[in-house]
Design a protein around this motif. Structure first.
Motif, PDB file in Angstrom:
ATOM      1  N   SER A 480       0.814  -1.211   0.000  1.00 36.52           N
ATOM      2  CA  SER A 480       0.000   0.000   0.000  1.00 36.52           C
ATOM      3  C   SER A 480       0.848   1.261   0.000  1.00 36.52           C
ATOM      4  O   SER A 480       0.309   2.363  -0.113  1.00 36.52           O
ATOM      5  N   HIS A 481       2.173   1.140   0.131  1.00 36.63           N
ATOM      6  CA  HIS A 481       3.059   2.309   0.178  1.00 36.63           C
ATOM      7  C   HIS A 481       3.793   2.539  -1.145  1.00 36.63           C
ATOM      8  O   HIS A 481       4.731   3.327  -1.194  1.00 36.63           O
ATOM      9  N   LYS A 482       3.378   1.835  -2.186  1.00 37.65           N
ATOM     10  CA  LYS A 482       4.029   1.987  -3.478  1.00 37.65           C
ATOM     11  C   LYS A 482       3.646   3.320  -4.114  1.00 37.65           C
ATOM     12  O   LYS A 482       2.479   3.710  -4.134  1.00 37.65           O
ATOM     13  N   ASP A 483       4.644   4.046  -4.626  1.00 40.18           N
ATOM     14  CA  ASP A 483       4.412   5.297  -5.352  1.00 40.18           C
ATOM     15  C   ASP A 483       4.331   4.993  -6.840  1.00 40.18           C
ATOM     16  O   ASP A 483       5.260   4.426  -7.432  1.00 40.18           O
ATOM     17  N   TYR A 484       3.230   5.369  -7.451  1.00 42.75           N
ATOM     18  CA  TYR A 484       3.013   5.103  -8.865  1.00 42.75           C
ATOM     19  C   TYR A 484       3.219   6.380  -9.667  1.00 42.75           C
ATOM     20  O   TYR A 484       2.831   7.472  -9.231  1.00 42.75           O
ATOM     21  N   PRO A 485       3.829   6.264 -10.831  1.00 39.05           N
ATOM     22  CA  PRO A 485       4.061   7.468 -11.654  1.00 39.05           C
ATOM     23  C   PRO A 485       2.744   8.013 -12.198  1.00 39.05           C
ATOM     24  O   PRO A 485       1.803   7.273 -12.459  1.00 39.05           O
ATOM     25  N   LEU A 517      -4.899   0.025 -11.715  1.00 34.56           N
ATOM     26  CA  LEU A 517      -5.666  -0.819 -10.804  1.00 34.56           C
ATOM     27  C   LEU A 517      -4.712  -1.585  -9.898  1.00 34.56           C
ATOM     28  O   LEU A 517      -3.760  -2.219 -10.373  1.00 34.56           O
ATOM     29  N   THR A 518      -4.949  -1.530  -8.611  1.00 34.24           N
ATOM     30  CA  THR A 518      -4.129  -2.240  -7.631  1.00 34.24           C
ATOM     31  C   THR A 518      -5.041  -3.016  -6.688  1.00 34.24           C
ATOM     32  O   THR A 518      -6.266  -2.941  -6.769  1.00 34.24           O
ATOM     33  N   ASN A 519      -4.402  -3.753  -5.769  1.00 37.43           N
ATOM     34  CA  ASN A 519      -5.165  -4.486  -4.763  1.00 37.43           C
ATOM     35  C   ASN A 519      -5.787  -3.571  -3.720  1.00 37.43           C
ATOM     36  O   ASN A 519      -6.709  -3.982  -3.014  1.00 37.43           O
ATOM     37  N   TRP A 520      -5.278  -2.363  -3.607  1.00 37.41           N
ATOM     38  CA  TRP A 520      -5.711  -1.476  -2.521  1.00 37.41           C
ATOM     39  C   TRP A 520      -6.557  -0.315  -3.000  1.00 37.41           C
ATOM     40  O   TRP A 520      -7.421   0.165  -2.265  1.00 37.41           O
ATOM     41  N   CYS A 521      -6.306   0.174  -4.195  1.00 38.63           N
ATOM     42  CA  CYS A 521      -6.991   1.374  -4.646  1.00 38.63           C
ATOM     43  C   CYS A 521      -6.868   1.471  -6.161  1.00 38.63           C
ATOM     44  O   CYS A 521      -6.312   0.586  -6.817  1.00 38.63           O
ATOM     45  N   TRP A 545       7.886  -3.596 -17.991  1.00 38.06           N
ATOM     46  CA  TRP A 545       7.565  -4.463 -16.864  1.00 38.06           C
ATOM     47  C   TRP A 545       8.401  -4.140 -15.627  1.00 38.06           C
ATOM     48  O   TRP A 545       8.018  -4.503 -14.503  1.00 38.06           O
ATOM     49  N   LYS A 546       9.545  -3.453 -15.804  1.00 39.32           N
ATOM     50  CA  LYS A 546      10.398  -3.143 -14.649  1.00 39.32           C
ATOM     51  C   LYS A 546       9.733  -2.165 -13.688  1.00 39.32           C
ATOM     52  O   LYS A 546      10.165  -2.049 -12.536  1.00 39.32           O
ATOM     53  N   ASP A 547       8.727  -1.455 -14.145  1.00 39.96           N
ATOM     54  CA  ASP A 547       7.964  -0.570 -13.252  1.00 39.96           C
ATOM     55  C   ASP A 547       6.848  -1.316 -12.559  1.00 39.96           C
ATOM     56  O   ASP A 547       5.999  -0.689 -11.914  1.00 39.96           O
ATOM     57  N   ARG A 548       6.823  -2.643 -12.723  1.00 43.02           N
ATOM     58  CA  ARG A 548       5.812  -3.551 -12.187  1.00 43.02           C
ATOM     59  C   ARG A 548       4.400  -3.110 -12.571  1.00 43.02           C
ATOM     60  O   ARG A 548       3.451  -3.247 -11.819  1.00 43.02           O
ATOM     61  N   LEU A 549       4.282  -2.617 -13.794  1.00 46.10           N
ATOM     62  CA  LEU A 549       3.003  -2.206 -14.343  1.00 46.10           C
ATOM     63  C   LEU A 549       2.794  -2.880 -15.691  1.00 46.10           C
ATOM     64  O   LEU A 549       3.749  -3.032 -16.465  1.00 46.10           O
ATOM     65  N   HIS A 550       1.560  -3.263 -15.957  1.00 47.24           N
ATOM     66  CA  HIS A 550       1.201  -3.841 -17.252  1.00 47.24           C
ATOM     67  C   HIS A 550       0.176  -2.944 -17.917  1.00 47.24           C
ATOM     68  O   HIS A 550      -0.939  -2.762 -17.404  1.00 47.24           O
TER      69      HIS A 550
END
Length: 1025
Positions: A480-485, A517-521, A545-550
């Motif tokens: 839940s503390h991941k910062d997304y661009p 879309l994430t598991n938290w928000c 994929w290195k940004d852990r985003l699809h």
């Protein structure tokens, strides 16, 4: 009067007050409009995102901006009025309140919370104790003048407990920034502390008698004063479009709702007979039943009221048989469907009802609504008619009697109707792709591209944007503390196709409203960009994929932990739609439609670099013993006309890798097109391209066999004809699985009495199966369409081969799989052993022959058969435990033997006496160690997934099944490896050249006894339920 301070949520000439870091309770930033229990203090950047959400929901009036208050003045979020003390929950109600409140004369009591700028204001104080009668304190009367300094104390409410004890909290001084209010010139009056909040009164004009009345009383006024008149007939705003489709029986088509995406519902409105007014809407039926129970027998829903004033009659079209014949020649229908359509037309004529009527209600310019006659009354046709919807741009047909993409008689009638009235719908193509002469660069900034540009883009993504099969732990676990661009731009700077270093264009904005879309928000307001090569015109989008985003479609982006979560949920039989519903309940936000999330997840799996090994660490790439099973779909996916016929020179050989790669491209391309008609990689069902899946090291080459096309026009030998794959026992077993409605329909088709209970019907059919003609009818009922999934697995439960059958199950399907293997297994466990042996030997080479004794353990003499029946016969196959010292020519690489046996479980009933020599229990090396329950466990898992797999398109179904079995194999292989490692103490686990597990002690020779005992122990544990 001087301007007064307002509530903190009312801002003037600025969206929100200046943000300052907290120095009292923490070192973070507080939201000025929310309490800490509503929004926890956070860093400045995160708070700014939160305040932007406040601004989007704020109400702007002139130079003032009113935000929703979360300071716990009330339990729910609310708005504060700038003119009085009122707090309103809903935005629309707040708007109406301001319109009334700003024009209302305000007394001095309205300004008790709006003193002069140097006034000290204290907040209300509540003492929360047991429920009791509230006793408010009175506040002295204070006159407000521009020059006066007044201290006004807010009312203190004290709740008295049953023990008459009272408690009072200290007044708290508001510390919010002050704002200038509009000047109030009303004469001062006494301040009353017990003043109640007044809601605004909204007036409206009655559409019947034109008197002005409160809006909340309008409905009751119409019911009392105008009971015999309908409000829907006089006001165009409330008019529901209506059209009569069956004048004889009084059937009308009425728009279900006025606004939004609507469709017609059938309504019966007659002035004679029983059930004169009926609406097929379930909601209306419930309301009518409640009204009748409440003593209102004349109650009518809005659809019946609209039908009572209908003045439009739909055009009656008599469908011609010549048009139907033309459709049969064009392969839209089969002759069987033509006869059924004509029979239904005769039945409709006998009941004086139109067969099909197209409603011209002008609901949508792209959808066609055809009301089709239905002789039987059911949940989807309460009035004897069914509404079929045709969407022209998507080329989809929808009928309430069946699922999407399934055929039914009503859809056939609707196609017949439109083919006669609007033939251009069946001749115009849905999309025209670019030819090779067209330059992609001519589509100046046309994104996503079409034609060749789309193919180039999909191929580039598949080849260069693969996701590793094993992700690092920090990418798999949710946080839940991941910062997304907030902006996603492709990393490419030069074109990867053009020779030399051709720089790409500047980033081109696609959208600013993308969602992560994430598991938290859900992270909103994300900007996505693309780049274009100025020379070749190829587009490049963000896919890192290195940004852990699809990135699915530049508007919906999935977080990797969410993709992993969906993968695990599918393994435990939870559909994506249920997963989305769960996420919405947990996060409290609305997710995209489940179909969009499913397509995004499948695209993630298509880009993941799975090996699809389909191999067992214990049995290796070439297992000597295999078990074959079959999973039949609960519903047929394909009709008779959905499968394309193979070319004349087709010999039954297909390229496995090409097929599955094209299927992956179709999944990837779904994120770049709006509908399937624009997808150049669409894989339609056919015999000459669809291929099974066999592990790379197990198959002999990428070219495998698929001879299903011979099922349509089979050329069987006399021996093959004599072998009946579907026995009466097997057919009876399939009958007992069906529901009562299916069995009753089958009785009607076979001329059997269809009255009575389900057990009575089954007994009649069981007796009727003895008739060869009815036996064929019943077989065609269950095995005429999609045959389901055939699979070959090792005794450990790991699948080696997988094939989707387009037609009825047959030993031919398993023969194609086995003949595509590099090494034929020595022992094959299959329920229909004789049919498989008879089918394989004419096609097999010398090393693939089912021998000796056509796969039996002993020569079928009468003495051997009697010994086998009495259980006194044992046939040892020692090479299953230890490889033969001198291998046979063309022998199996693990056992060295060239013998091939086809056996079956002892629990399977066989009619032939010679089949008693195929019992698995006759082999000591297999008795108790190899069990068909392993296949039953997999079948149970597949049956759990039928509820959502059968709803998918055929190509999506194939991709999901192979991916599901892959993850099932990986989990199973992990358990096998763990058990082998535990069974070989102080040994080093290794694999031989056939990827079979072996153990080797340091400094010693290989000890095969330990590993063999461990393998047998593992097989016994895995085979147990």
């Amino acid at each position: 009067m001087a301007e007064s301070p307002r509530h903190i949520t009312i801002q003037k000439n600025q969206p929100y007050p200046k943000l300052e870091k907290c120095t009292k309770c923490c070192n973070k930033f507080h939201c000025p409009f929310c309490a800490t229990s509503v929004y926890k203090p956070s860093r400045r950047s995160k708070l700014e995102v939160h305040l932007k959400a406040h601004c989007r929901r704020a109400f702007v009036l002139g130079e003032y901006t009113t935000h929703r208050c979360g300071l716990r003045c009330r339990k729910a979020l609310h708005f504060h009025c700038m003119y009085c003390e009122a707090t309103i929950l809903r935005r629309e109600c707040f708007k109406n309140h301001l319109e009334v409140c700003k024009q209302r004369p305000h007394s001095e009591s309205d300004t008790k919370m709006l003193p002069s700028p140097n006034t000290t204001v204290t907040s209300p104080t509540l003492a929360n104790t047991a429920p009791a009668i509230s006793t408010p304190k009175t506040v002295p009367t204070v006159k407000c003048t521009p020059s006066s300094t007044v201290t006004a104390t807010a009312p203190t409410i004290i709740n008295t407990s049953p023990s008459t004890t009272t408690s009072t909290l200290k007044d708290a001084t508001l510390c919010e920034p002050t704002l200038n209010a509009l000047p109030i010139t009303d004469p001062p009056s006494n301040i009353s502390s017990n003043r109640s909040r007044t809601r605004p009164i909204v007036k409206i004009t009655c559409p019947k008698c034109h008197i002005i009345i409160n809006k909340t009383n309008l409905q009751k006024h119409i019911e009392r004063k105008h009971p015999d008149e309908s409000v829907f007939g006089t006001d165009e705003t409330f008019q529901l479009t209506t059209q009569c489709v069956d004048e004889t029986n009084g059937i009308y088509a009425v728009i279900k709702v006025v606004k939004g995406n609507s469709f017609p519902v059938h309504v019966k409105y007659q002035t004679w007979g029983e059930n004169r007014t009926v609406c097929e809407s379930n909601e209306c039926q419930v309301n009518i039943n409640i009204a009748q129970k409440s003593g209102i027998p004349l109650y009518q829903c809005m659809h019946i009221s609209a039908a009572s004033m209908c003045k439009s009659l739909a055009d009656q079209v008599s469908l011609k048989e010549d048009v139907l014949t033309e459709m049969v020649r064009g392969k839209w229908f089969s002759n069987k469907k033509k006869r059924q359509c004509l029979a239904l037309q005769q039945l409709a004529d006998s009941k004086h009802a139109p067969l099909s009527v197209q409603t011209s209600t002008d609901i949508s310019s792209v959808q066609k609504f055809i009301s089709v006659f239905e002789p039987s009354v059911s949940s989807y046709s309460t009035l004897g008619r069914v509404m079929v919807v045709y969407n022209a741009p998507l080329n989809t047909w929808t009928c309430p009697c069946t699922r999407f993409q399934h055929s039914c008689m009503h859809k056939y009638i609707a196609k017949w109707h439109l083919f006669q009235t609007l033939p251009e719908l069946f001749s115009s193509p849905h999309s025209i792709p670019l030819s090779e002469e067209d330059s992609v660069s001519e589509n100046n900034h046309v994104y996503p591209p079409r034609g060749l540009g789309l193919e180039y883009m999909v191929n580039y993504i598949l080849q260069h944007k693969k996701i590793p099969a094993v992700l690092p732990e920090e990418m798999r676990l949710p946080s839940s503390h991941k910062d997304y661009p907030q902006s996603l731009c492709p990393h490419e700077t030069v074109c990867q196709e053009c020779p030399g270093d051709v720089p790409l264009s500047d980033p081109i904005l696609i959208t600013q409203k993308a969602k992560i879309l994430t598991n938290w928000c859900i992270v909103e307001d994300v900007s996505t960009f693309c780049k274009q090569c100025p020379q070749c015109g190829i587009f490049y989008r963000y896919q890192e994929w290195k940004d852990r985003l699809h990135n699915f479609n530049d508007h919906v982006i999935l977080d990797f932990p969410l993709c992993i979560t969906l993968r695990h949920l599918l393994q435990v039989y939870t559909s994506v739609s249920r997963a989305v519903e769960y996420l919405q309940l947990v996060t409290g936000v609305e997710f995209p439609p489940p179909d969009t999330v499913l397509q995004a997840y499948l695209q993630f799996e298509a880009l993941t670099d799975h090996e699809y090994k389909y191999s067992c660490p214990s049995c290796g790439d070439h297992p000597p013993v295999v078990i074959m099973g079959f999973h039949k779909h609960s519903d047929s996916l394909l009709s008779e006309n959905d499968i394309e016929e193979p070319p004349e020179n087709f010999k039954g050989e297909v390229n496995l890798e090409t097929f599955w790669e094209t299927l992956s491209k179709e999944i990837i391309c779904q994120g770049l097109v709006t509908d399937d008609s624009q997808n150049p990689f669409t894989v339609p069902p056919n015999y000459h391209f669809w291929a099974p899946w066999i592990g790379k090291k197990t198959r002999h080459s990428d070219t495998v066999l698929n001879t299903e096309f011979e099922k349509v026009c089979p050329s069987k030998s006399a021996m093959e004809i004599s072998e009946v794959a579907v026995t009466e026992e097997r057919l009876a077993e399939e009958l007992f699985r069906q529901k009562a409605d299916v069995i009753r329909s089958l009785c009607n088709d076979c001329g059997v009495d269809s009255t009575g209970s389900r057990t009575d019907l089954l007994l009649r059919l069981a007796n009727d199966v003895k008739s060869r003609e009815n036996f064929g009818k019943i077989c065609a009922k269950f095995w005429s369409a999609s045959g389901g999934w055939g699979f070959i697995m090792c005794p450990c439960g790991i699948v080696y081969s997988l094939k989707c059958n387009l037609r009825a199950e047959s030993p031919r399907d398993f023969a194609d799989l086995l003949l595509s293997w590099q090494h034929m297994p020595n022992v094959i466990v299959y329920d229909f052993a004789q049919g498989l042996a008879t089918h394989m030997n004419p096609k097999a080479s010398e090393k693939m022959l089912i021998s000796p004794f056509e796969g039996r353990l002993m020569e079928p003499t009468q003495d051997n058969i009697e010994l086998a029946k009495r259980g006194q016969l044992k046939v040892s196959l020692p090479w299953l435990e230890e490889k033969m010292p001198m291998a046979d020519p063309h022998g199996h690489p693990v056992t060295g033997s060239a013998d091939h046996y086809i056996l079956y479980q002892d629990s399977i009933r066989k009619d032939s006496e010679e089949d008693s020599l195929r019992k698995l229990t006759l082999v000591p090396q297999l008795d108790g160690k190899v069990s068909g329950e392993t296949a039953e466990q997999l079948l149970a898992k597949l049956r759990e997934n039928c509820c959502f797999l059968n709803m998918s398109l055929p190509s999506i179904h194939l991709f999901q099944m192979r991916n599901f079995i892959h993850h099932y194999n990986e989990n199973k292989a992990q358990k096998v490896s763990t058990r082998l490692a535990q069974g070989c103490e102080s040994s080093l686990m290794q694999t031989d050249v056939f990827e079979q597990a072996v153990s080797e002690n340091p400094g010693e020779t290989k000890n095969t006894d330990v590993i063999e005992d461990s393998i047998l122990t593992s097989l016994e544990e895995l085979s147990s339920p």
